[in-house]
Design an enzyme around this catalytic site. Structure first.
Site: not given
Ligand code: GLC
Length: 706
Positions: A238-241
């Protein structure tokens, strides 16, 4: 190998692979021994020889956000738009190999590169990281970059942000509404080509929603398209968050990155009870862990030792950054041949743009602390969600580089803060060179296309005082130029990386012949854009209720983004609407001239094009000839190009075999690309609007698997 290892792992060890941390946000006591601090860290399985994944950003070099590794620097490549302006996959591959070698030498084994979101809106804040508006150009260049990074042993590269994270406004809440054909023919095609040509170990899914579901839990994207149609064999992080559920693992997400940034530890604390209850089958855990393991083995990370570090030759790496910067500078205008500047130039006034401090870099996770450090480094936003995106100037100042290249010229500098004084100084200069910069950053889009501050007024005033004036744009995007007709010479130098100042000076003085060509359209105004108002620019702020639904990073109330252009991003939109831009996609001037001949176009099953390019001028130079195709009712599309470095009088032949997916349309009912039988127009061109020759050709119907 992965299967055998997986069979030896217990549940905790498998779950350890499925989530990563941001080391910088971990208290020192909780940081793994000896692991270099970067964007991310995923615990390995030491007893089975599975190393930790130690992750760094990004496409422009090894970033050092918030100076998390105090004082560490790295070679800063120019921005993505500068790289794309080179139209040179081989050079971009070399740049990728270079930054990958620095990442490896610094103790990383995953590089979060490969930003390939299309430039759909020239106000989007991260366009400086990306590779332009065309899926073929962007896809080929990102594939080359990824292949370069992964040419380093024991290195995994990503491709990101999958998909259609094409603006920053509302990136955590926006929902992209686009039909499948348009999606496939544009943003997804760039990823598809990039994955085919770069074979990244990992895909990073994006923050936004697509078709109503978050990209990181979107089964259509992560399973049907990525695995089902494209056969992607790596893992999805995933992207961060960007994670909003544990069920995302069922849709095809394999790893939650930077899980401190999400509301919950979806892929650890929240996962265990659901495995126990059977809500999430063990098979899903094994599938995700297995994909990560097989990627680790395929990239030979087993046996990786973070202590085995090579020395870094920053001088050699700087030369690569300089070459990219030089080839990425686009000479937009050169009326009366005011450029190159003659060695005998007398009094030169240099104005503004922090030209005495270095060249700008974009803000955010891709920002590299260049060799030599930053001369100016300032926080732009107090918003905790944006504060990491800082304005910075580094590398060789253009002013110093110009003095070095023109030792006999009398070069003075004024910063432009006093327009009257600058204008007065301009009146008796032999030449005025104005540097104009515009800050761009992750998490922020531009409200308009104007240069920052009062630079437009300053340039107009200087041009009124002295017609011998050159403007050097150092921006992260196309900009308005209200002073355009008063300025005979204009350079688009983008964010030139740490060697940008030297590159600009060598282009201005003719040490290097400009060869850049625009990877984006410069519109005359936002009124020409598919969305004159930036989507979500008027969205209300998120409240507690919105954050409860859309996650802790939601800053605005949710909104839809519809792209009226569909797959016709950029020059295709201008062609479809019959609009004339300020500067077209593909445009770029040279200090020499090029002639074309023997233009041949062959149709039938596949489109084959060939032609010769000759350097008809007095000095060596590189040309980028482009080939576009169109058919009645369809906007033109780039089907290929040839970059030719030629000595005066030299010629070479360019041959192009067009990819049918660029020519055809995606038919969702058939689930295939279809090139309709019919007559097509094939253009040999210097840009999307500067056509050299046209040919009609008949193509047979062709169907291609997705
Ligand atoms: C960011 C970016 C992504 C980056 C990641 C780690 O928010 O969207 O490009 O790789 O976080 O820094």
């Amino acid at each position: 190998m992965a299967t055998e290892t997986l069979a030896q792992m217990d549940e905790d060890e498998k779950i350890a692979l499925l989530h990563g941390k941001m080391p910088a946000l971990l208290p020192p006591a909780k940081r793994a021994e000896g692991v270099v601090i970067g964007a991310g860290w995923v615990q390995g399985v030491p007893r089975l020889g599975i190393p930790a994944l130690v992750e760094t950003d990004a496409s422009l070099g090894v970033s050092n956000l918030m100076n998390m590794r105090p004082g560490d620097h790295a070679t800063a490549l120019p921005s993505g738009l500068a790289m794309a302006s080179t139209w040179n996959p081989e050079l971009i591959r070399e740049g990728g190999a270079m930054i990958g070698s620095e990442a490896s030498a610094k103790g990383f084994n995953v590089m979060l590169v490969g930003g390939v979101n299309l430039v759909r809106d020239p106000r989007a804040g991260r366009n400086f990281e990306y590779l332009g508006e065309d899926p073929l150009l962007a896809g080929r260049l990102v594939g080359a970059q990824i292949a370069g990074v992964q040419s380093n042993p024991k290195m995994i590269a990503t491709i990101k942000h999958f998909a259609v994270n094409d603006q920053e406004t509302g990136r955590h809440v926006a929902n992209v509404v686009m039909d499948e054909a348009a999606l496939r023919e544009s943003d997804l095609l760039a990823f598809q080509i990039g994955i085919e040509e770069g074979d990244p170990g990992s895909v990073m899914c994006a923050y936004n929603r697509v078709g109503g579901s978050y990209a990181c839990e979107n089964a259509f994207l992560l399973t049907d398209v990525l695995r089902g149609d494209w056969g992607f064999r790596g893992f999805v992080m995933s992207d961060w968050g960007a994670v909003h559920s544990t069920e995302a693992v069922l849709a095809g997400l394999d790893q939650q990155s930077g899980d401190q940034l999400d509301g919950k530890r979806w892929f650890s604390d929240e996962l265990r009870p659901k495995l126990a209850s059977g809500e999430i089958p063990q098979a899903a855990l094994d599938r995700a862990a297995g994909r990560i393991l097989s990627t680790i083995y395929r990239h030979r990370l087993d046996g990786w030792d973070e202590r085995a570090r090579q020395p870094i030759d920053y001088a050699a790496n700087g030369r690569i950054a300089q070459q990219v910067a030089e080839q990425g500078i686009v000479l937009l205008r050169n009326e009366g041949g005011i450029l190159p500047i003659a060695a005998s130039a007398g009094k030169i006034l240099v104005v503004g743009g922090n030209a005495d401090k270095g060249v700008p870099s974009g803000g955010g996770s891709s920002q590299v602390a260049p060799v030599g450090g930053f001369k100016v480094f300032e926080q732009v936003s107090k918003d905790p969600m944006k504060s990491f995106a800082r304005r910075a100037f580094g590398g060789t100042p253009p002013l110093d580089a110009l003095r070095r290249e023109l030792p006999s010229a009398a070069i003075t500098y004024v910063d432009g803060s006093d327009p009257a004084a600058a204008t007065a100084a301009a009146t008796d200069a032999d030449l005025v060179i104005v540097f104009a910069d515009k800050f761009a950053a992750e998490t922020m889009d531009h409200p308009d296309l104007s240069l920052d501050g009062e630079q437009d007024a300053l340039i107009a005033s200087l041009a009124g005082a002295n017609p011998k004036i050159v403007v050097v744009l150092e921006t992260g995007n196309p900009v308005d130029m209200p002073w355009h007709d008063q300025v005979p010479a204009i350079l688009a130098a983008w964010y030139g990386g740490q060697e940008g100042g030297t590159a600009i000076a060598r282009i201005l003085t003719g040490r290097v012949n400009p060869s850049g060509h625009l990877p984006v359209t410069f519109p005359r105004s936002v009124d020409q854009l598919p969305n004159p108002k930036l989507p979500g620019s008027d969205a209300p702020k998120a409240d507690k209720a919105a954050r409860a639904i859309y996650g802790v990073q939601a800053d605005l109330q949710p909104f839809d983004i519809t792209y009226p252009e569909g797959s016709d991003a950029g020059y295709r939109w201008f062609d479809a609407k019959g609009l004339t831009p300020l500067y077209p996609f593909g445009h770029g001037l040279s200090y020499t001239s090029f002639a074309y001949g023997k233009y041949k176009v062959k149709g039938g099953k596949r489109l084959a094009v060939s032609f010769t390019v000759a350097n008809s001028g007095e000095r060596e130079g590189a040309d980028v000839a482009q080939v576009y195709i169109s058919r009645p009712g369809k906007a033109k599309r780039l089907v290929g190009w040839g970059r030719s470095d030629l000595q005066p009088g030299e010629s070479s032949k360019v041959s192009i075999m067009a990819d049918p997916r660029v020519i055809g349309d995606f038919d969702p009912a058939l689930r295939k690309w279809v090139v309709p039988q019919g007559t097509y127009t094939v253009e040999l061109a210097r840009s999307a609007t500067d056509i050299v020759e046209r040919r009609e050709v008949v193509l047979e119907r062709l169907e291609v698997q997705p």
